[in-house]
Design a protein around this motif. Structure first.
Motif, PDB file in Angstrom:
ATOM      1  N   CYS A 135       0.491  -1.424   0.249  1.00 48.85           N
ATOM      2  CA  CYS A 135      -0.223   0.114   0.152  1.00 48.85           C
ATOM      3  C   CYS A 135       1.036   1.287   0.082  1.00 48.85           C
ATOM      4  O   CYS A 135       1.875   1.743   1.053  1.00 48.85           O
ATOM      5  CB  CYS A 135      -1.017  -0.272   1.340  1.00 48.85           C
ATOM      6  SG  CYS A 135      -2.904  -1.194   1.252  1.00 48.85           S
ATOM      7  N   GLY A 266      -0.042  -4.562   2.296  1.00 51.76           N
ATOM      8  CA  GLY A 266      -1.436  -5.154   2.603  1.00 51.76           C
ATOM      9  C   GLY A 266      -1.406  -5.714   3.542  1.00 51.76           C
ATOM     10  O   GLY A 266      -3.027  -5.206   3.654  1.00 51.76           O
ATOM     11  N   VAL A 282      -4.527   5.490   1.365  1.00 47.69           N
ATOM     12  CA  VAL A 282      -4.129   4.793   0.532  1.00 47.69           C
ATOM     13  C   VAL A 282      -4.460   5.399  -1.100  1.00 47.69           C
ATOM     14  O   VAL A 282      -5.547   5.587  -1.545  1.00 47.69           O
ATOM     15  CB  VAL A 282      -4.829   3.631   0.266  1.00 47.69           C
ATOM     16  CG1 VAL A 282      -4.372   1.955  -0.811  1.00 47.69           C
ATOM     17  CG2 VAL A 282      -4.989   2.736   2.077  1.00 47.69           C
ATOM     18  N   ASN A 285      -2.174   0.570  -4.325  1.00 45.36           N
ATOM     19  CA  ASN A 285      -1.833  -0.999  -3.941  1.00 45.36           C
ATOM     20  C   ASN A 285      -1.544  -1.793  -5.172  1.00 45.36           C
ATOM     21  O   ASN A 285      -1.754  -1.503  -6.542  1.00 45.36           O
ATOM     22  CB  ASN A 285      -2.408  -1.921  -3.924  1.00 45.36           C
ATOM     23  CG  ASN A 285      -3.097  -2.233  -2.473  1.00 45.36           C
ATOM     24  OD1 ASN A 285      -2.602  -0.890  -1.721  1.00 45.36           O
ATOM     25  ND2 ASN A 285      -4.504  -1.578  -2.535  1.00 45.36           N
TER      26      ASN A 285
END
Length: 296
Positions: A135, A266, A282, A285
């Protein structure tokens, strides 16, 4: 005949020639020269252990350049190999990794299987697998806050040339697990030679005279990143991580920055909650791919 060599004074010229011919990643030539030439003699010795060249007979045909960011983990800056199609490229690529001590992990943030470079696709054949999502988090609109530490807590600045052993010990306590090899002082000294390293931005959280937490800021192309943040296990659950985060924010503001970044696994749900509660969001990802050079 193939031979893998760590960077040394004799093959330094050959590395520069390889990088200069690496057209797709031509920016690396300036990056390498700028980083390497500015180092002291002792730091150059450590730096050379991050670069492996491959020699075929009398000609150098490839190189791998990594950055060691934890005691047994390396991030790949670049891997390049110039060979004919009829040669077993997979074995040659894999050979770079076995030049390092065994049980080291080599990571690349993302591999584009559709449009990626042939070197990236080759890493899948070598044995790289997706290990986790990372993240990428950011906090904007930073606000300065006076820290109420009470009588028992205080912050101690990391002193270069003095506190390397203390940092080794506390980070080993914070991040210890069965798959992790402990940091040593050489790892800290090597980091101090990197472009991203900043002096006067690393701090221990002290409980009376005991170091119980640590955090630091580094400067990457995107901006300031909080890294290596943590509290030793017996002191967790008291909100101390948030104190270190706010300390980092205060330092960032003093440096003239209005936002800070960090990366978090994550799967590390407790850490993600702390960061989100502290106002981090965030952004995206990333998938991380990893390879371990186990004994053949």
């Amino acid at each position: 005949m193939y031979k893998y060599e760590f960077l040394n004074l004799k093959n330094l010229k050959n590395l520069k020639e390889l990088i200069a011919k690496d057209i797709i990643h031509s920016h690396l030539e300036k990056k390498f020269i700028d980083e390497y030439e500015e180092l002291s003699f002792i730091y150059k010795l450590f730096y050379r252990k991050n670069i492996v060249l491959l020699k075929m007979n009398k000609e150098y045909i490839g190189y791998m350049w990594v950055v060691r960011y934890e005691e047994n983990k390396y991030k790949i800056n670049r891997i390049m190999l110039n060979v004919e199609n009829n040669i077993d490229s997979v074995s040659l690529y894999r050979g770079f990794f076995y030049k390092f001590p065994k049980d080291r992990y080599f990571e690349i943030d993302e591999i584009d299987l559709e449009e990626g470079l042939k070197e990236e696709k080759m890493l899948i054949k070598v044995g790289f697998t997706e290990v986790e999502s990372v993240c990428n988090m950011k906090k904007s609109d930073l606000k300065y806050c006076d820290l109420d530490l009470g009588e028992e807590l205080s912050f101690k600045s990391f002193v270069k040339g003095v506190d390397e052993e203390l940092r080794c010990n506390i980070q080993n306590d914070i991040f210890r697990n069965k798959n992790r090899i402990d940091l040593d002082i050489q790892d800290i000294i090597l980091e101090e030679s990197q472009d991203y390293y900043l002096e006067d931005t690393s701090f221990f959280l002290m409980f009376n005279n005991e170091a119980i937490g640590y955090g630091q800021l580094i400067l990457e192309e995107k901006g300031l990143f909080i890294v290596n943040l943590g509290i030793i296990e017996k002191f967790r659950g008291n909100g101390y991580s948030k104190l270190i985060i706010q300390k980092m924010i205060n330092v960032a503001l003093d440096m003239g920055h209005s936002e800070v970044y960090l990366k978090c696994s994550g799967n590390n749900y407790p850490a993600l909650k702390v960061y989100k509660d502290s106002g981090f969001e965030v952004m995206k990802n990333d998938k991380k791919f990893s390879f371990q050079n186990k004994k053949r």
